[in-house]
Design an enzyme around this catalytic site. Sequence first.
Site, PDB file in Angstrom:
ATOM      1  N   HIS A  44     -12.616  22.775 -13.993  1.00  0.00           N
ATOM      2  CA  HIS A  44     -13.355  22.280 -14.000  1.00  0.00           C
ATOM      3  C   HIS A  44     -13.088  21.002 -14.316  1.00  0.00           C
ATOM      4  CE1 HIS A  44     -16.673  20.189 -11.464  1.00  0.00           C
ATOM      5  NE2 HIS A  44     -15.561  19.225 -12.177  1.00  0.00           N
ATOM      6  N   GLU A  74     -11.392  22.990  -9.833  1.00  0.00           N
ATOM      7  CA  GLU A  74     -12.333  22.445  -9.309  1.00  0.00           C
ATOM      8  C   GLU A  74     -12.193  21.221  -9.338  1.00  0.00           C
ATOM      9  OE1 GLU A  74     -15.951  26.123  -9.878  1.00  0.00           O
ATOM     10  OE2 GLU A  74     -16.268  24.157 -10.681  1.00  0.00           O
ATOM     11  N   HIS A 201     -22.642  28.579 -10.496  1.00  0.00           N
ATOM     12  CA  HIS A 201     -23.955  27.496 -11.166  1.00  0.00           C
ATOM     13  C   HIS A 201     -24.969  28.408 -10.980  1.00  0.00           C
ATOM     14  CE1 HIS A 201     -23.899  23.493 -12.815  1.00  0.00           C
ATOM     15  NE2 HIS A 201     -24.926  23.916 -12.936  1.00  0.00           N
TER      16      HIS A 201
END
Length: 251
Positions: A44, A74, A201
């Site tokens: 990310h 991401e 997450h």
Amino acid sequence: MSCRLSVNLNKIAVLRNSRGGGDPDMLRAARTCLDAGAHGITVHPRPDARHTRHDDVLALADLCRARGVEFNLEGNPFAPPREGYAGFMALCERVRPAQATLVPDADAQLTSDHGFDFARDGDALRPLVARLGTLGCRVSLFADASCDVAHAAAIGADRIELYTGPWAEAFAAGRGAGALPAFADTARAARAAGLGVNAGHDLSQANLGAFLAAVPEVEEVSIGHALIGEALYEGLATTVSRYLAIIDGAG
């Protein structure tokens, strides 16, 4: 339905960047994870380059392509280019990841902590999702439990990624059972709307098995922070293998 593990390597980059230079090496870490059986690699990159950088994205995309595994990129699709950061959409155009996971995080945000409001953000997201589709990317939208999956499907996404931070928090506080129905209901609704379901997450070895048992629709989990932290004690290959065993046990 079998679930797949994509390892997020952002924390490897955080450690490297804290001293400069090239150690620990992102590519070596990725190879170790893949050799241990991980199904893909996630990063990310953020505009401030505080962990994964532009050059990491290019190198990891090449590695995943050579190894025949999925590369999941991401980021915030609205993030514009700036010095050292091409912009999320430009990065996707450059490397054409197998999956682009769109996340509504602001520049200064420490970590992703909420999903999209699909009713509010749908008009802005729709052309970007279509553009990513023309690149051959599967598109996943970061989503809260109890989100409006019909709107997500109407935007043209292929999947949603359930933001599991609230589940991890509830699990740690001994309230996990009460948090699961919202995730399970959302996953079922997503499947009924024609969407695939990912999750990520704060998933860990402690809480992953219970989550997958309650939400069997999950096709992919992206795990980084906990996995890299656990690997400090157990070793990276061993830790990846233990996550795969949890996933296999929930299947």
